[in-house]
Write a protein that holds these residues in place. Structure first.
Motif, mmCIF file in Angstrom:
data_model
loop_
_atom_site.group_PDB
_atom_site.id
_atom_site.type_symbol
_atom_site.label_atom_id
_atom_site.label_comp_id
_atom_site.label_asym_id
_atom_site.label_seq_id
_atom_site.Cartn_x
_atom_site.Cartn_y
_atom_site.Cartn_z
ATOM 1 N N GLU A 105 0.832 -1.203 0.000
ATOM 2 C CA GLU A 105 0.000 0.000 0.000
ATOM 3 C C GLU A 105 0.868 1.255 0.000
ATOM 4 N N GLY A 106 0.211 2.392 -0.156
ATOM 5 C CA GLY A 106 0.937 3.657 -0.180
ATOM 6 C C GLY A 106 1.647 3.857 -1.494
ATOM 7 N N CYS A 107 2.957 4.157 -1.437
ATOM 8 C CA CYS A 107 3.731 4.519 -2.626
ATOM 9 C C CYS A 107 4.151 3.280 -3.400
ATOM 10 N N ALA A 108 3.207 2.663 -4.066
ATOM 11 C CA ALA A 108 3.472 1.434 -4.809
ATOM 12 C C ALA A 108 2.614 1.405 -6.059
ATOM 13 N N GLY A 109 3.125 0.745 -7.095
ATOM 14 C CA GLY A 109 2.349 0.548 -8.302
ATOM 15 C C GLY A 109 1.752 1.832 -8.825
ATOM 16 N N ALA A 164 -9.827 1.610 3.173
ATOM 17 C CA ALA A 164 -8.792 1.525 2.140
ATOM 18 C C ALA A 164 -8.226 2.897 1.801
ATOM 19 N N LEU A 165 -9.101 3.904 1.717
ATOM 20 C CA LEU A 165 -8.634 5.257 1.422
ATOM 21 C C LEU A 165 -7.744 5.776 2.548
ATOM 22 N N LEU A 166 -8.110 5.512 3.792
ATOM 23 C CA LEU A 166 -7.259 5.922 4.907
ATOM 24 C C LEU A 166 -5.927 5.172 4.887
ATOM 25 N N ASN A 167 -5.957 3.885 4.565
ATOM 26 C CA ASN A 167 -4.706 3.130 4.451
ATOM 27 C C ASN A 167 -3.803 3.690 3.360
ATOM 28 N N SER A 168 -4.407 4.161 2.266
ATOM 29 C CA SER A 168 -3.595 4.706 1.173
ATOM 30 C C SER A 168 -2.785 5.906 1.638
#
Length: 319
Positions: free
Chosen positions: A156-160, A288-292
């Motif tokens: 998650e985060g800065c990936a793909g 999911a948005l908070l995890n991002s």
């Protein structure tokens, strides 16, 4: 520098339904995710592939458009037929068409008899942190994402496809979450890149605005519930609605899309029973948005632009 943490690790529990084992889209049986990440030399971009194991036989699906300022290749056929027949891929705006072509090559290599395929590729604009005009994604990057697809917890985060995205004034990226009900699972994966005021459990956390073009969000919803395409459309619309729970302002230039599919080809679900799936998808999208955001790291990219990670202490202080 703070380490990335999922929002639950910061004490924030969204909703009341139980999560799947990974709290991820890959909790849905038969759904895998693979990613390719490009960084350095002015680039912060990539590809994220959501790969249902049984896509080749077509799976019931639907698309919901919150605001159509964006690109989601393949939508008209999904609307017409109510199915997907390929994996779902996400990337940066100007790489969308190269990704679709590379996906076609990958699919044709696996089916020598195919003469018509409908690739599904969505995007958000990562030009604030990445040199988007270079259109750097190659077939090798796309094929690597597809070939590496795994049932593990996606990065998650800065990936793909989330490597260069921002949301709600902070660095964002890829996020995922899931909910279970009656032995079935609803899982989501988001590519967050939109404006507004970050809101956690109903409490706003203002940030200095990031002057980034392309305020958009892509949401992919997967489930093994026995839903038909019409019901999946209703689920997809609730996924877009859930953006408001974290503070989206649904700006005029925001391309907000959700695509929902089920791995269950035997529809058998009463509309009167959709309250549970609706709750599952809205809770999952919110988390999911908070995890991002909480899984992202401060990033400096193209033209020296910097997007800062949301300070975790601001979120811990809310609980």
């Amino acid at each position: 520098m703070q380490n990335p943490r999922r929002v639950r690790e910061l004490g924030v529990v969204v909703g009341t339904l139980p999560t799947g084992p990974l709290n991820a889209i890959t909790d849905v049986p038969g759904v895998r995710v693979g990613q390719t990440t490009l960084t350095g030399d002015g680039l912060h971009t990539g590809v994220t592939a959501i790969v249902p194991d049984e896509y080749a036989g077509t799976l019931p699906a639907a698309v919901a458009v919150g605001n159509g300022y964006g690109k989601l290749i393949g939508t008209t056929q999904v609307d017409e037929l109510g199915v997907i027949e390929t994996p779902v891929l996400l990337t940066g705006t100007l790489s969308t068409f190269r990704v679709a072509d590379a996906l076609l090559t990958w699919l044709l290599d696996r089916d020598p008899k195919a003469t018509s395929l409908n690739p599904i590729v969505g995007e958000t604009n990562d030009s604030y942190l990445s040199d988007i005009r270079r259109r750097p994604i190659t077939p090798a990057h796309v094929h690597a994402a597809l070939d590496s697809a795994s049932p593990a917890l996606p990065t998650e985060g800065c990936a793909g496809a989330g490597t260069g995205t921002t949301a709600l004034g902070y660095k964002a990226g890829i996020g995922t979450a899931s909910r279970t009900l009656a032995g079935k699972t609803v899982g989501v994966l988001v590519q967050a890149n939109f404006s507004g005021v970050l809101t956690v459990l109903g409490r706003p956390i203002p940030a200095a605005p990031v002057d980034a073009d392309g305020n958009s969000c892509m949401i992919v919803v997967a489930t093994d519930l026995p839903l038909d395409s019409r019901q999946l459309g209703r689920l997809a619309r609730r996924a877009v609605f859930a953006m408001g729970r974290v503070g989206s302002d649904f700006a005029p230039g925001s391309g907000d899309y959700a695509i929902a599919f089920t791995t269950n080809r035997a529809p058998d679900y009463a509309d009167r029973d959709l309250r549970g799936p609706f709750q599952a998808v809205t809770e999952s999208v919110e988390e999911a948005l908070l995890n991002s955001l909480t899984m992202a790291r401060t990033t400096t990219g193209h033209h020296g632009h910097t997007a800062h990670a949301v300070p975790h202490d601001l979120i811990r202080n809310l609980t």
